[in-house]
Motif scaffolding. Sequence first.
Motif, PDB file in Angstrom:
ATOM      1  N   ARG A  89      23.263 -43.773  39.538  1.00 49.21           N
ATOM      2  CA  ARG A  89      23.486 -43.530  37.746  1.00 49.21           C
ATOM      3  C   ARG A  89      24.443 -42.504  37.592  1.00 49.21           C
ATOM      4  NH1 ARG A  89      20.007 -46.987  35.280  1.00 49.21           N
ATOM      5  NH2 ARG A  89      19.440 -45.312  33.650  1.00 49.21           N
ATOM      6  N   ARG A  92      27.629 -41.373  38.935  1.00 50.02           N
ATOM      7  CA  ARG A  92      28.705 -42.164  38.580  1.00 50.02           C
ATOM      8  C   ARG A  92      29.190 -41.331  37.447  1.00 50.02           C
ATOM      9  NH1 ARG A  92      26.460 -47.183  40.380  1.00 50.02           N
ATOM     10  NH2 ARG A  92      25.416 -47.499  38.856  1.00 50.02           N
ATOM     11  N   ALA A 106      40.844 -51.707  31.005  1.00 52.73           N
ATOM     12  CA  ALA A 106      39.428 -51.168  31.089  1.00 52.73           C
ATOM     13  C   ALA A 106      38.908 -50.279  29.973  1.00 52.73           C
ATOM     14  CB  ALA A 106      39.747 -50.061  32.433  1.00 52.73           C
ATOM     15  N   ASN A 108      36.235 -50.613  26.618  1.00 52.25           N
ATOM     16  CA  ASN A 108      36.226 -51.901  25.590  1.00 52.25           C
ATOM     17  C   ASN A 108      36.956 -52.292  24.609  1.00 52.25           C
ATOM     18  OD1 ASN A 108      34.271 -53.358  23.737  1.00 52.25           O
ATOM     19  ND2 ASN A 108      32.418 -52.395  24.934  1.00 52.25           N
TER      20      ASN A 108
ATOM     21  N   ASP C 238      37.263 -55.766  33.018  1.00 54.27           N
ATOM     22  CA  ASP C 238      37.463 -54.671  33.819  1.00 54.27           C
ATOM     23  C   ASP C 238      36.271 -53.333  33.220  1.00 54.27           C
ATOM     24  OD1 ASP C 238      38.814 -55.268  35.072  1.00 54.27           O
ATOM     25  OD2 ASP C 238      41.124 -55.173  34.433  1.00 54.27           O
ATOM     26  N   PHE C 239      36.173 -54.008  31.620  1.00 53.94           N
ATOM     27  CA  PHE C 239      35.700 -52.342  31.141  1.00 53.94           C
ATOM     28  C   PHE C 239      33.685 -52.293  31.317  1.00 53.94           C
ATOM     29  CE2 PHE C 239      33.299 -54.562  27.853  1.00 53.94           C
ATOM     30  CZ  PHE C 239      34.043 -55.746  27.706  1.00 53.94           C
ATOM     31  N   ARG C 241      33.238 -52.718  34.142  1.00 57.37           N
ATOM     32  CA  ARG C 241      32.809 -52.220  35.679  1.00 57.37           C
ATOM     33  C   ARG C 241      33.181 -50.221  34.998  1.00 57.37           C
ATOM     34  NH1 ARG C 241      38.103 -54.146  38.577  1.00 57.37           N
ATOM     35  NH2 ARG C 241      39.070 -52.751  37.306  1.00 57.37           N
ATOM     36  N   THR C 242      34.129 -50.523  34.357  1.00 59.03           N
ATOM     37  CA  THR C 242      34.319 -48.589  33.851  1.00 59.03           C
ATOM     38  C   THR C 242      33.192 -48.610  33.207  1.00 59.03           C
ATOM     39  OG1 THR C 242      37.123 -49.892  32.798  1.00 59.03           O
ATOM     40  CG2 THR C 242      35.567 -47.446  32.240  1.00 59.03           C
ATOM     41  N   LYS C 244      30.388 -48.768  34.332  1.00 62.08           N
ATOM     42  CA  LYS C 244      29.423 -48.760  35.124  1.00 62.08           C
ATOM     43  C   LYS C 244      29.607 -47.493  36.068  1.00 62.08           C
ATOM     44  CE  LYS C 244      28.158 -53.557  36.759  1.00 62.08           C
ATOM     45  NZ  LYS C 244      28.795 -55.135  37.422  1.00 62.08           N
ATOM     46  N   ALA C 245      31.239 -47.748  36.641  1.00 65.10           N
ATOM     47  CA  ALA C 245      31.432 -46.713  36.873  1.00 65.10           C
ATOM     48  C   ALA C 245      31.233 -44.758  36.521  1.00 65.10           C
ATOM     49  CB  ALA C 245      33.231 -46.517  37.241  1.00 65.10           C
ATOM     50  N   ALA C 246      31.445 -44.625  34.389  1.00 65.99           N
ATOM     51  CA  ALA C 246      30.740 -44.257  34.028  1.00 65.99           C
ATOM     52  C   ALA C 246      29.435 -43.671  34.175  1.00 65.99           C
ATOM     53  CB  ALA C 246      31.932 -44.109  32.912  1.00 65.99           C
ATOM     54  N   GLY C 247      28.842 -44.407  35.172  1.00 60.99           N
ATOM     55  CA  GLY C 247      27.434 -44.519  35.178  1.00 60.99           C
ATOM     56  C   GLY C 247      26.542 -44.757  33.307  1.00 60.99           C
ATOM     57  N   LEU C 248      26.799 -45.623  33.168  1.00 61.00           N
ATOM     58  CA  LEU C 248      26.207 -46.156  31.438  1.00 61.00           C
ATOM     59  C   LEU C 248      25.038 -47.107  32.324  1.00 61.00           C
ATOM     60  CD1 LEU C 248      28.570 -47.265  29.060  1.00 61.00           C
ATOM     61  CD2 LEU C 248      27.327 -45.027  29.342  1.00 61.00           C
ATOM     62  N   SER C 249      23.545 -47.037  31.218  1.00 63.73           N
ATOM     63  CA  SER C 249      22.946 -47.317  31.659  1.00 63.73           C
ATOM     64  C   SER C 249      23.428 -49.233  31.488  1.00 63.73           C
ATOM     65  CB  SER C 249      22.205 -46.811  31.190  1.00 63.73           C
ATOM     66  OG  SER C 249      21.512 -47.151  29.613  1.00 63.73           O
ATOM     67  N   ARG C 256      25.704 -53.012  24.110  1.00 68.24           N
ATOM     68  CA  ARG C 256      26.703 -52.519  23.521  1.00 68.24           C
ATOM     69  C   ARG C 256      28.006 -52.835  23.636  1.00 68.24           C
ATOM     70  NH1 ARG C 256      26.038 -46.207  22.867  1.00 68.24           N
ATOM     71  NH2 ARG C 256      23.901 -47.126  22.514  1.00 68.24           N
ATOM     72  N   TYR C 257      28.105 -53.290  25.381  1.00 69.56           N
ATOM     73  CA  TYR C 257      29.489 -53.405  25.992  1.00 69.56           C
ATOM     74  C   TYR C 257      29.819 -54.706  26.062  1.00 69.56           C
ATOM     75  CZ  TYR C 257      31.046 -48.790  26.148  1.00 69.56           C
ATOM     76  OH  TYR C 257      31.328 -47.620  25.589  1.00 69.56           O
ATOM     77  N   ARG C 260      28.526 -57.488  22.614  1.00 67.82           N
ATOM     78  CA  ARG C 260      29.422 -57.692  20.865  1.00 67.82           C
ATOM     79  C   ARG C 260      30.334 -58.571  21.572  1.00 67.82           C
ATOM     80  NH1 ARG C 260      28.125 -51.410  18.565  1.00 67.82           N
ATOM     81  NH2 ARG C 260      26.152 -51.680  18.979  1.00 67.82           N
ATOM     82  N   ASN C 261      31.108 -57.302  22.725  1.00 68.24           N
ATOM     83  CA  ASN C 261      32.173 -59.165  23.261  1.00 68.24           C
ATOM     84  C   ASN C 261      31.585 -60.630  23.569  1.00 68.24           C
ATOM     85  OD1 ASN C 261      34.952 -56.469  23.787  1.00 68.24           O
ATOM     86  ND2 ASN C 261      33.159 -55.533  24.002  1.00 68.24           N
TER      87      ASN C 261
END
Lengths: 575, 290, 342, 536
Positions: A89, A92, A106, A108, C238-239, C241-242, C244-249, C256-257, C260-261
């Motif tokens: 993590r 990334r 991509a 939110n 997709d978001f 994955r984004t 995750k790729a950005a390393g969010l916990s 939050r992602y 909420r959606n």
Amino acid sequence: MKTSSLPLISVQNLTVEFGTREGPVTAVRDVSFDLARGETLGIVGESGSGKSVTSFALMGILDANGQVAQGEMTYSGIDLRRASPRQMRDIRGREISMIFQNPRSALNPIRKVGLQIEDILREHAVAVGGHARRQAVELLDRVRIRDPEKRYHAYPHELSGGMCQRVVIALALACKPRVLIADEPTTGLDVTTQKTIMDLIRDLATEQGLSTILITHDLGLAANYCGRIVVMKRGEVVEAAPVDVLFGAPRHPYTRALIEATPRRSGTVRALLPPDDFRHGQPDPKPRCRALSAPLLTVEGLTKEFGAEGSGFGWLPWRKGVETDKAFRAVDDLSFELHAGESLGLVGESGCGKSTTSMMIMRLLDPTQGSVRLDGEEISAIPSSKFARHPARAKLQFVFQDPTDSLNPRFTAARCISDPILRLGKLEGGKAVKARVEELADLVNLPLELLSRFPHQLSGGQKARVGIARAVALNPSLLILDEPTAALDVSVQAVVLNLLADLRAQLGMSYLFVSHDLNVVRLLCERVVVMRAGIIVEEGATDQVMTTPKTAYTRELLASSPEPPPTLGALEAAE
Amino acid sequence: MADVTAFKAGVKPRNHIVYILTENPVSIVAIAGFAVIVFAAIFGPLVAPYDPLATNVAISLHPPSWDHWFGTDQLGRDVFSRVLVAARLDLMISVSAVALSFVIGATIGSAAGYFGGWTDRITGRVVDTIMAFPLFVLAMGIVAALGNTVENIIYATAIINVPFYARVARAEAAIRRTAGFVQAAKLSGNSDLRILATQVFPNALPPMAVQASLNMGWAILNAAGLSFIGLGVRPPTPEWGIMVAEGANFIISGEWWLAIFPGLALMLTVFTFNLLGDALRDIVDPRQRT
Amino acid sequence: MKSWARLRMVLGRVGQALPALFGVIVVTFILTRALPGDPAVYFAGPAADEASIQQIREALGLDRPLYEQFVYYLGDLASGNLGVSISTGQPVLEELARRLPASLELTLGALLLSLAIAIPMGVLAATNPGRPIDHICRVIATAGVSLPTFFTGIALVFVFYYLLGWSPAPIGRLDFAYLSPPPITGFYTIDALLDGDPETAMAAAGQLLLPMITLALFTLAPIARMTRGAMLQALGSDFIRTAKAAGLSQRVILIRYAFRNAMLPVITTLGMVFSFTLGANVLVEKVFAWPGIGSFAVDALVVSDYAAVQGFVLTMAMLFVLLNLLIDIAYTLIDPRIEANG
Amino acid sequence: MDRRTFLKGTGATAIGAGMLPFLKVLPASAATSGVVVVAISQTINSLDIHRKGTNRPSYQIAVNCYDRLVSFGTKTMPDGSLSYDYSVIEPDLAESWEATDKSITFKIRDNAVFSDGSPVTAADVKWSLDRAVSLGGFPAVQMKAGSLEKPEQFVAVDDKTFRIDLIRKSKLTIPDLAVPVPMIINSKVAMANATADDPWATDYLHRNTAGSGAYTIARWDPGQQIVYQQNEKWTSGPLPGVKRVVVREVPSQATSRALVERGDVQIAFGIPDKDAQELAAKGDVTVVGTPIENCIYCVGLNLNFDPFMDKKVRQAVAHAIPYEEIFKAAAFGQGVPMWGGGSAKPADVSWPQPFPYSTDIDKAKDLMAESAFKGGFKTEISINLSLASWMEPTALLIQESLAKIGIETTVDKIPGANWRTAALVEKRLPLHLENFGGWLNYPDYYFFWAYIKGHLFNSSNYDNPEVAKLVNETLHMQTDDPDYAPKVKRLIEIAFDDVPRIPLWQPNLNSAMAKNLEGYEYWFHRQLDATKFSVS
């Protein structure tokens, strides 16, 4: 371009498997490559080549059913395969970032873009509090988003596709990573936007000393922006070489075929075919020239407005967002002519009104205003619902953009092809129909044994052929092709384009070829019309428009579409 | 993700079903349960140990025993036999109701979705009107107004189910209206009605079939609820809802078997149908699985 | 500008609901007139003779042609007069006003309980798809929705009141020992708390518990299913994955992602579930002697109490419209995209 | 009033403030604090018995909150429970009365006051009786049974003297003044709340009481409960032993039973036979089951339908009915059997009395064979959905049994709302179950309602000139008239032979109550009388 120092990323003998209901499937097999510091590496391949899976494996974000079966992946000496989730993590986003295709999805959809950037800054403890916000705005500024303070508060749906991709890039670069993986970053974007995005990525990479991996299906794009290219096919690397070497002397036949199949500003349709195809190098099939005849199709003052239309279920929550937008003009006072036997290209970026135009000519859509004459007969006055049985119906046929969507999933290929024959054809008896279907299958080079298959059992190219066979079944005088190859891989596109050229020569049809890609249109059309925002910006002979465009827009369009460098002697040598 | 999905294509339907079943062991239970229910519905009257209508006051209200597995009721009738025989009526009511609402809902829904415009608006209003009713009370009202018969229970249950099918059919038809193959069919000279019948409708069937199997359970509950409040089924015909209703008066006095067994039968049947609906949805559209 | 657009949208929705409301009025009117039994006979009481029945028929306006009755009915409606219920002898409006809070308290309570269980269940299932926990959640939810409410209610009363004696007697909203708190919201639990009387609030909550559980069991499934489905969809988008790729916990991604959606479709479902629950109330109220509008409607229907049935259905329809409106508004507040689609 | 002390009544403050938070224990101790809680299964829809649309359970308001001129006496039944005594007319508001052939003159008690303290006057009585005959509907019909038809008959002679001028001399007049309908209303209060449109203050009295009875209404939550508060100014009898009575509507009879068993209510009023039988056997609570006077559960055979026009068929049916089984399965042995009478001729005028039929399929078959319907026939047996608890098992047993003699039946459940119209008004049910009981306990009164063509409870469409003549002669005749007994015996004999109505059993009114509760009294109107309640 070899680097002497240790590679930043090294992938050795990577094999990725997916557990499916049919047992494990190997998506990537024995793939190895290195990424040097500051380098831009392209991974090129058609669909199913495993290029995206490779990058997902690298990032450790494979789907739950996928796993790295074998091989080593290191980043700066860190073993990525054995890194803990916590380590991964941290890597990334902070060390390796990634951007994806479909920038809008991509992001939110219900979170302000600025906050999404802040989330990442906070996660990696790069910035906190008001500082994070300032930095987010700075980042938006850095990816050349105008008025970043205001855009900070925007939701993704309020931004264009290009803008969204900029935001995604800002997200990716927020924590100053050392590697950026761009997975088809411009697929789905218009060519002009594609160019600005790619230029932005290149510039930012240079500024920040980033190493970049560009994953794409487009050789031209890779050639323009990468130093080295890895070509993949069915999960395996077929060739890896610096750009000049690769294009100069492709070693693998697949690479060569791929290069050949990529349409460019010059060259023939036949030349798109793989070198081992016997037609490769033959002259293009000559259309039966019936120029100077009376216009087959005359479009005058064609206009379409879409109004806000409510529907009965509209107020119920599950019918949310079904209403269309307020009235706007998709096509505005359009006029052009198409002569018998002639092919006309209708070119423009998304939203320019080209598809709406083709639908109106096809009488699938009622125009708001204007006339469409086919063989001198006014057909726009006939309501689209009544047109099904009109004699002109058979003269006017259509090839759809998406071969999958345009075939009824419950009909066999034969049933699909026979549908127009049964409805509008004059043939009597099952035998005659069957014979005609087989004849048509022959015509489009569809093996007869495939006729009994259902669409989901056919490949993309085969489906495209079924669609074409259906369209020509009634010997139409005008065939409208709506981006007929946009959903296909380039190698399949090459075959289909050749088929279309052959059919035109054999059957003497006129084509109205609708496409976003001038390089493709050029191959089949004598004349081309360039559209933008519902109006025609330029019209003329293809050669003239391609070589000496009159308007800035056409020039921009031409300049934006990437093109692989010409293949040199190697090709000739292979002949 | 194009790369990954490419592997998933080309799975044969039968393997898919087998896969769904092994993937979801609960479905196997559901299918077994379904077999039992269908068996009871078909052969119930044949295998029932006693005549479900024969009274014998001498043995009234006997608790479950070896002779009477589910005990006996107020009139000494064998509860087990009655529960068994009731399966046919309950299934008949719900299957007929669902079939009826399926046909009506699918027809008006797909027409609304395909034609849009006024057709859509009018059917939309009709569906809205039905939906704005408290559905169970509407069903009660219909049965009360039309008269107290099994047929009317079927009609009432069908009417309150129509909106669900109409909605699904409408949505499916509306999506497919703009699908390439529908446009292609128009170009091939098909009339609107023919397109609706041959292109749109068959493709909208699977999601509607899923809806139907999910609704089956609901239909059974509704029918049972109606007879619970005394509408519809004539005595002495055994029916689960009314058996629960009658048995409810006996629970406090300790004759729990009168209500519990038909209640369980009802519950298990609905449960089975709901699980089956789930399984069917998995087969038809794995992504929809919720 | 934004709020104006929203207001216009809300008004538009109300406007679109009007035909349905009118449809409800017409259908209810016809349906009630088709009910068997003669309210005049009922009204006249036992031992009444033909003359007095006829007299009452005239007094009630039942001797006039249907369309005329309908016009009178519309006129009454317009002036807010819902008539008098013959079975309870009270004006329908008063009756509904008194009973509606009871039904709403029960329904909302059940819904809250159901949400509190179903949403975590759905999330749990979605984060472990295909695992045993997923199957367990699914079986529990499906079992819940398979329970006939009337049966569940009876069984719960039997076990928890009669056998175990844990719950108070199923005799409505409050035990004899307590007086209903001064009405503010109409919800006894809340009113009692506002009145500073936690003891009565507890008693009211105790009465509420069993019927609430009965209803909640029934509503568990749709909410859990929807949550699971929406959550799976959100997690697969997709978001995520984004992110995750950005390393969010995992926590940020999940809450939050994804969550909420995922709540958006769940909110939409809630409207359906709510109106379903109100409908299911009919039987539950019967079992628990709950003085709500559901049991009122059943009793009224059985004695062909036109005014009461019409009033009930109309209330429910308006409630339904109002509810969807509220959900629409909630939706626009949460989902910024709505406005773009106008 | 402080809400918390509400239920304890004024006398219960001794419990002390310290107890207040523990209200949970209150219901069990309620009895000691002077509160009795009653569970009834139906809803009370009005406080005014004269109002159109007022349902039966609401009659108890007239009983508990109002007095009449006269009342019936009280007797102790063999099981020790109390019952009203039809044979004794006691003073209520009237302390004495004198009857002549033309009129009856009542002397109103001097100390009689309404709950607001104002004295009861003859004007109040006149206003009340005028109201009873003027508003139409059920009250008027009931008054008419006592030959009380017109306001002109009622004369307020002076403040304390009231006279009724008789249309005819009838034995029914005085008893009819003791039924709930001719209750005495505080006309001053009522008239203060009357309007031009509503001269009889129906709207006010619908929601309020204005009587002189043992209780006033402390609270009415329609659909939930009614709370009686002792009227300390009551003069017509000793004050009740309890301060408050809470009548709670509990629709589920199973719940009622559980409530009384667990001690959460002191009386479950009007419980089903089955519960009565079982609770009595358990012995935790006192169960009082009183046979309802002048009431018979019976099978109606509609003479408008061909087969039932045939007396042989009617008698065959009467012999085919499985009485014992029905009595066991539907009545759980509660009540008085009405079959198996010894002789075809009645020995006395007691009513109801067993009919000379018992289950004898062979005899039934023979009778069928003698009838014009040898091959049998098909018909419907109709039951009232609201009374399904006894009607349904009964119908099913009859259905099964009739099949043995060639009569095929289907059971038709008719919703309660429709029952009256179908069975009594239109009289269109061929074979049905019926439960009429007359308030005034005379056989001729029963026959008047149930055996005369066109009368409401003659759901059989029975028409016999001799019966009509006999009823006409006996209806107003004094019972000690020498003609009376022979004529009534003849009536009963005809009913035995013709059997348009086949009696099954005389039902019980059952109530279960806490052992320490006393003063429960059975009344012909089958409503709760709380005026003698006390707790030991």
